[in-house]
Design a protein around this motif. Sequence first.
Motif, short mmCIF file in Angstrom:
data_model
loop_
_atom_site.label_atom_id
_atom_site.label_comp_id
_atom_site.label_asym_id
_atom_site.label_seq_id
_atom_site.Cartn_x
_atom_site.Cartn_y
_atom_site.Cartn_z
N LEU A 126 49.87 75.24 39.72
CA LEU A 126 50.12 75.36 38.30
C LEU A 126 51.34 76.24 37.89
O LEU A 126 52.00 76.17 37.19
CB LEU A 126 48.82 75.92 37.69
CG LEU A 126 48.57 76.02 36.39
CD1 LEU A 126 48.07 74.41 35.71
CD2 LEU A 126 47.31 76.79 36.06
N GLY A 127 51.31 77.44 38.80
CA GLY A 127 52.41 78.35 38.61
C GLY A 127 53.70 77.79 38.92
O GLY A 127 54.78 77.94 38.22
N ILE A 147 55.77 86.02 32.64
CA ILE A 147 54.60 85.17 33.06
C ILE A 147 53.55 86.40 33.75
O ILE A 147 54.10 87.05 34.78
CB ILE A 147 54.74 84.27 34.24
CG1 ILE A 147 55.74 83.28 33.49
CG2 ILE A 147 53.61 83.54 34.80
CD1 ILE A 147 56.10 82.09 34.32
N MET A 148 52.53 86.75 33.21
CA MET A 148 51.38 87.69 33.73
C MET A 148 50.10 87.10 34.08
O MET A 148 49.50 86.68 33.05
CB MET A 148 51.65 88.70 32.77
CG MET A 148 50.53 89.87 32.94
SD MET A 148 49.95 90.89 31.96
CE MET A 148 48.81 90.18 30.74
N GLY A 149 49.66 87.10 35.01
CA GLY A 149 48.30 86.80 35.51
C GLY A 149 47.64 88.29 35.35
O GLY A 149 47.98 89.13 35.86
N SER A 150 46.30 87.84 35.03
CA SER A 150 45.51 89.07 34.82
C SER A 150 44.21 88.91 35.20
O SER A 150 43.25 87.95 34.85
CB SER A 150 45.41 89.45 33.13
OG SER A 150 44.60 90.68 32.98
N MET A 195 52.14 83.97 41.37
CA MET A 195 52.72 83.66 42.90
C MET A 195 53.61 82.24 42.80
O MET A 195 54.69 82.20 43.24
CB MET A 195 51.74 83.75 43.80
CG MET A 195 52.12 83.84 45.36
SD MET A 195 50.57 84.11 46.27
CE MET A 195 49.88 82.75 46.21
N GLY A 196 52.90 81.35 42.24
CA GLY A 196 53.72 79.86 42.27
C GLY A 196 54.83 79.89 41.52
O GLY A 196 55.92 79.28 41.69
N ALA A 197 54.76 80.65 40.53
CA ALA A 197 55.80 80.75 39.36
C ALA A 197 57.09 81.34 39.72
O ALA A 197 58.16 81.06 39.44
CB ALA A 197 55.20 81.26 37.94
N ALA A 198 56.81 82.25 40.52
CA ALA A 198 58.02 82.88 41.35
C ALA A 198 58.55 82.05 42.34
O ALA A 198 59.75 82.56 42.65
CB ALA A 198 57.65 84.28 41.88
#
Length: 270
Positions: free
Chosen positions: A151-152, A165-168, A238-241
């Motif tokens: 997904l990321g 992009i911020m996961g919380s 993590m995936g988006a990076a």
Amino acid sequence: MAMTMKDTFYISHGSPTLSIDESLPARHFLQSWKDKVFPQKPKSILAISAHWDTSFPSVNIVERNDTIYDFYGFPDPMYKLKYPAPGAPELALRVKELLTASGFKRVDEDRKRGLDHGAWVPLMLMYPEADVPVCQLSVQSKRDGNYHYNLGKALAPLRDEGVLIMGSGSATHNLRALGRNSGSAGGVVPWALEFDTWLKDALLQGRYEDVNQFQEKAPYAKMAHPWPDHFYPLHVAMGAAGETAKAKLIHHSWDLGSLSYASYQFTSAS
């Protein structure tokens, strides 16, 4: 020239009392966000919150975000807080476009939902002016880490479009174990410490595949996360990076014996 964001983030938002409790180190960390962590003002923010759990990926499409009080039995002042950040309809549709193009066959739209406390509590401290448009993306707790990592990955182009992009979630999240302060490391229970240390080592060493498979690889994974909703926002960030991104621990503190506020920054190599 388009603004680029090389970094994505995973924020442990811990307890809703983060919104008012001045004794929590994580609160002061988030308040220093623009000065010490990320001075670049994003065009918009995509918040992936543990507190929006759906069967399929969902985005909120609103002009102005309402403040959702999705917690119970807390001090009255918390229910008077407001975070009226603008919505980000264009970002929401772009997220839907990217996910669909990457093979996610169904992406839902919610045209009423505002920001739950997994989004507005940290953002209230990070961007108190509430002047950055925010879109929320849900997690799917019945899926796995690889799914959320992918997904990321699908969302990575947003970094070249000025989107933060911020996961919380929370690095450890077992509500039934809170307050049991027996153990080592200043009252932290051993299982929480061991899981948290494993996570830090795996991320800093770039063992992202192990983190994707944390339920099999990590010590005390089921104790640390009886339900994985608070962990999956990490996989999205993590995936988006990207696979070659470097992870950095940007904050670490504990509360209630087993609640880790460990937060991470992922810096893309490209």
